[in-house]
Design a protein around this motif. Structure first.
Motif, PDB file in Angstrom:
ATOM      1  N   ASP A   1      39.958  33.652  37.170  1.00 44.50           N
ATOM      2  CA  ASP A   1      40.323  35.062  37.015  1.00 44.50           C
ATOM      3  C   ASP A   1      41.005  35.246  35.662  1.00 44.50           C
TER       4      ASP A   1
ATOM      5  N   SER B   1      42.629  30.768  40.964  1.00 46.43           N
ATOM      6  CA  SER B   1      42.739  32.044  40.256  1.00 46.43           C
ATOM      7  C   SER B   1      42.899  31.847  38.759  1.00 46.43           C
TER       8      SER B   1
ATOM      9  N   ARG C   1      43.596  35.377  47.835  1.00 47.99           N
ATOM     10  CA  ARG C   1      42.590  34.324  47.716  1.00 47.99           C
ATOM     11  C   ARG C   1      42.852  33.193  48.718  1.00 47.99           C
TER      12      ARG C   1
ATOM     13  N   THR D   1      45.046  37.186  43.599  1.00 49.22           N
ATOM     14  CA  THR D   1      45.508  35.803  43.741  1.00 49.22           C
ATOM     15  C   THR D   1      46.180  35.597  45.092  1.00 49.22           C
TER      16      THR D   1
END
Length: 321
Positions: free
Chosen positions: A155, A151, A274, A271
């Motif tokens: 991200d 992440s 995930r 997150t």
């Protein structure tokens, strides 16, 4: 950073419906607060706190789980509270070994692990590295380590919320000063920044802030807390860190409940969700009216999810089994 008025480590041994014990495991002494029912064979649940915190953060679950018939043990992790503060051992391998050793030292063949933030990462590591000792895990604001790394790399939103604090922990000495300055005000800022506004208005929050400020000022505690983050960062470029992350990508086939406060601005929903292949028996739960410290902000809801995990998946093996 030590000072003449620094608290004694034993100052974290607060009275309550629990007993304080020293347990020798993995070559160090760990301080634990233990609450158990009359049944000497009550199944074991081990509670692991997060960054800049100590065992007290699990006070609500400690007593509630004992009332439900479990032997609940909240530990001061290596370097924290009244546990030993050795100069080394803040890597994922050793921290998992601490908890594996604690389970064995308490006379059990397995346990359910419950962890918040950094403590949750230790839960994940112990489940992967010592699978026979971990029956199930419950984590709060603690995504799988491989999912968290992914992440942060991919991200932008998670990178912006998580990486600056992580990087600020890396230089020598200055981060320790930030945590301990003004009688531990830096540690209290962690609660203020990541907790919910509704919790911040309560007497429980004020009491928690005072205890956390005192605990982080115990000589060595701030340095040790930061060593967790320093190893996690620096090991990314070393063989031990690459080996650790490779091992952590092995799926764990045990029940997992992953909890996140609905107002958590530090660990984002994407997150937490995930990497489902890393723990295929995982259940993700949103805790209402809570942010990053859901186990303290809405303790009844978190305890209920832990109890559900324990009940649905049966009784752990008894001590000595």
């Amino acid at each position: 950073m030590a000072s003449n008025n620094a608290p004694d480590p034993s100052s974290v041994r607060y009275d309550g419906s629990w007993a304080h014990r020293d347990v020798h495991a993995n070559g160090i002494r760990l301080h634990v607060a233990s609450a158990a029912p009359a049944d000497p064979e009550a199944p074991l649940v081990v509670l692991l706190h997060g960054f800049a915190d100590f065992w007290w953060s699990w006070r609500h679950q400690l007593t509630a789980l004992a009332e439900l018939g479990y032997h609940a043990v909240a530990v001061d992790l290596r370097g924290y509270g009244d546990s030993d503060k050795p100069p080394r051992g803040y890597d994922g391998w050793t921290l998992a070994g601490d908890i594996a050793g604690l389970i064995r030292a308490l006379g059990y063949s397995d346990a359910t692990l419950v962890g918040h933030a950094d403590g949750g990462l230790v839960c994940w590591a112990t489940a992967v590295l010592h699978p026979r000792l971990v029956r199930s895990i419950a984590v709060v604001s603690s995504p799988h380590p491989a999912a968290l790394k992914s992440s942060v790399l991919r991200d932008n939103a998670q990178r912006r919320t998580w990486l600056p604090d992580f990087l600020r922990a890396q230089p020598p000495r200055l981060p320790e000063h930030r945590l301990t300055r003004r009688d531990g005000h830096g540690a209290a800022e962690v609660l203020h920044r990541r907790g919910s506004d509704s919790w911040a208005a309560t007497a429980d929050f004020a009491d928690t802030v005072g205890r956390m400020r005192s605990a982080i000022r115990i000589p060595g505690a701030a340095h040790c807390a930061l060593e967790y983050k320093r190893w996690a960062f620096r090991s990314q470029w070393r063989p031990d860190g690459r080996r650790f992350m490779a091992v952590m990508r092995r799926p764990i086939d045990i029940p997992v409940v992953s909890m996140r406060g609905e107002f958590d601005r530090y660990i984002l929903p994407a997150t937490v969700h995930r990497g489902p292949q890393l723990s295929p028996r995982r259940r993700v739960v949103t805790i209402r009216d809570a942010a990053h410290f859901a186990h303290q902000e809405n303790p009844d809801a978190v305890t209920a999810e832990i109890a559900k995990l324990l009940a649905v998946h049966g009784e752990p093996r008894r001590p000595g089994a």
